[in-house]
Design a protein around this motif. Structure first.
Motif, mmCIF file in Angstrom:
data_model
loop_
_atom_site.group_PDB
_atom_site.id
_atom_site.type_symbol
_atom_site.label_atom_id
_atom_site.label_comp_id
_atom_site.label_asym_id
_atom_site.label_seq_id
_atom_site.Cartn_x
_atom_site.Cartn_y
_atom_site.Cartn_z
ATOM 1 N N HIS A 12 0.854 -1.198 0.000
ATOM 2 C CA HIS A 12 0.000 0.000 0.000
ATOM 3 C C HIS A 12 0.890 1.249 0.000
ATOM 4 N N SER A 13 0.458 2.282 -0.702
ATOM 5 C CA SER A 13 1.333 3.451 -0.858
ATOM 6 C C SER A 13 1.615 4.131 0.485
ATOM 7 N N GLU A 14 0.699 4.002 1.446
ATOM 8 C CA GLU A 14 0.995 4.585 2.768
ATOM 9 C C GLU A 14 2.146 3.840 3.431
ATOM 10 N N ARG A 15 2.235 2.534 3.226
ATOM 11 C CA ARG A 15 3.353 1.756 3.775
ATOM 12 C C ARG A 15 4.635 2.119 3.009
ATOM 13 N N ARG A 16 4.498 2.293 1.702
ATOM 14 C CA ARG A 16 5.693 2.634 0.912
ATOM 15 C C ARG A 16 6.202 4.018 1.310
ATOM 16 N N GLN A 17 5.276 4.992 1.412
ATOM 17 C CA GLN A 17 5.696 6.380 1.613
ATOM 18 C C GLN A 17 6.033 6.694 3.061
ATOM 19 N N LEU A 18 5.188 6.226 3.992
ATOM 20 C CA LEU A 18 5.356 6.631 5.393
ATOM 21 C C LEU A 18 6.273 5.695 6.162
ATOM 22 N N PHE A 19 6.361 4.440 5.718
ATOM 23 C CA PHE A 19 7.131 3.461 6.475
ATOM 24 C C PHE A 19 8.264 2.851 5.656
ATOM 25 N N GLY A 20 8.555 3.462 4.516
ATOM 26 C CA GLY A 20 9.750 3.099 3.754
ATOM 27 C C GLY A 20 9.728 1.718 3.131
ATOM 28 N N GLU A 21 8.527 1.165 2.890
ATOM 29 C CA GLU A 21 8.464 -0.154 2.276
ATOM 30 C C GLU A 21 8.957 -0.063 0.830
ATOM 31 N N THR A 22 9.907 -0.915 0.470
ATOM 32 C CA THR A 22 10.488 -0.883 -0.877
ATOM 33 C C THR A 22 9.864 -1.962 -1.759
ATOM 34 N N ASP A 23 10.188 -1.919 -3.049
ATOM 35 C CA ASP A 23 9.721 -2.971 -3.959
ATOM 36 C C ASP A 23 10.225 -4.346 -3.500
ATOM 37 N N ASP A 24 11.460 -4.375 -2.978
ATOM 38 C CA ASP A 24 11.990 -5.658 -2.469
ATOM 39 C C ASP A 24 11.157 -6.155 -1.292
#
Ligand code: PGA
Length: 256
Positions: free
Chosen positions: A99-111
Motif C-alpha cells: 500500500h502506498s501509505e506503507r511505501r511512503q510513510l514506512f519506507g516499504e520498498t519494492d523488495d
C-alpha cells in the motif's frame, strides 16, 4: 477456443488505522447486515491487526472474508511489533502488500513488497498487491514505467499458479484519501498496462486470471462508472468503507 473464465470481482475494505475490536465488530456486523451480492462478488474487510480476531468472529456466519493490512515476511522471532502470516492462520484469507501509505510513510520498498507477497502466498493466503504512481510521476508521463517496474518486481518471481491466485490493486497515490478519483478511463488504461505487464512476466493466459482492482477515493457516487469498466475487477476502498451503507453500495456496483 474456450473464452477465458470470467474473473470474479473483489471489493475490499481497508479500514487503515481506524476502529478497535469493539467498534470494528460493530461495523463488520453492519456490513454483513447489508444486502450484498455474495454470489457474484468477493467481499473482504481489512481491520487493523488488533481487530482481526473480533471482526473475524463477528462475520463468521457470513461469506465475508478477512484481510490483514500488513505482515512481516519472517514466520516468527525477534521482530518487535510485527505480525507474521502464520499468526493470521484461521483468521484472515487476504493480506494487503505494498500500500502506498506503507511505501511512503514506512519506507516499504519494492523488495519488501516482493518478500511480503512471497510469504503471503507461501502461507496459503492471497496477496492484494498495491501499485500506483505519484502525481509528479503521472504529470511527467512516467505512469506506465512506474507500474511496470512495481508489477514486474513482484510477479517475475511467482509461479503462474501464484500469479493467477493474486490480486492487484491499482491505486494512484494522488487519488488516495484526496476525494479526487482517477477517471474511469485512467483507471481502465492503467489496469490494462498492469495486465500487459503481468502477461509479459507470466503469459497472457495467466494474466487473464489475475484480478485487478481500482482504489483511490472510490465512493457511492463514482463507483458505478469506475466498476462498470471492462477490466476493472472491483475496488479497494478506504474512507467510504468505514460506513456500512456506503461500502455496500460500492460492493453492489461491482456485481456484473
Ligand atoms: P481511499 O483509500 O478510498 O480513502 O482513497 C483507498 C486506499 O488507500 O486503499
Amino acid at each position: 477456443m474456450t473464452p477465458p473464465q470470467a474473473r470474479r470481482p473483489i471489493v475490499a475494505a481497508n479500514w487503515k488505522m481506524n476502529t478497535g475490536p469493539a467498534d470494528g465488530s460493530e461495523l463488520a456486523r453492519a456490513v454483513a447486515a447489508q444486502d450484498l451480492p455474495f454470489a457474484q462478488v468477493d467481499v473482504v474487510l481489512c481491520p487493523p491487526s488488533t481487530g482481526i480476531t473480533s471482526v473475524a468472529a463477528a462475520v463468521r456466519d457470513s461469506p465475508i472474508a478477512i484481510g490483514a493490512q500488513h505482515v512481516y515476511w519472517e514466520t516468527d522471532g525477534a521482530f518487535t511489533g510485527e505480525i507474521s502470516v502464520p499468526m493470521l492462520s484461521g483468521l484472515a484469507a487476504y493480506v494487503i502488500a505494498g500500500h502506498s501509505e506503507r511505501r511512503q510513510l514506512f519506507g516499504e520498498t519494492d523488495d519488501d513488497v516482493r518478500r511480503k507477497t512471497l510469504a503471503i502466498l507461501a502461507g496459503g493466503l492471497t496477496p492484494i498487491v498495491a501499485v500506483g504512481e505519484s502525481l509528479d510521476q503521472r504529470d511527467a508521463g512516467q505512469t506506465l514505467g512506474v507500474l511496470r517496474s512495481q508489477v514486474t518486481h513482484v510477479f517475475e518471481l511467482l509461479t503462474p499458479e501464484e500469479t493467477a491466485a493474486s490480486v492487484v490493486a491499482y491505486e494512484p497515490v494522488w487519488a488516495i484519501g484526496t476525494g479526487r478519483n482517477a477517471t474511469p478511463q485512467q483507471a481502465q488504461e492503467a489496469i490494462g498496462w498492469i495486465r500487459d505487464t503481468v502477461a509479459e512476466a507470466q503469459g497472457s493466459t495467466t494474466a487473464d486470471q489475475v484480478r485487478i482492482q481500482y482504489g483511490g477515493s472510490v465512493s457511492p457516487e463514482n463507483c458505478e462508472e469506475l466498476l462498470s469498466r471492462e477490466g476493472v475487477d472491483g475496488a479497494l476502498v478506504g474512507g467510504a468503507s468505514l460506513d456500512a451503507a456506503k461500502f455496500a453500495t460500492i460492493v453492489r456496483a461491482a456485481a456484473p
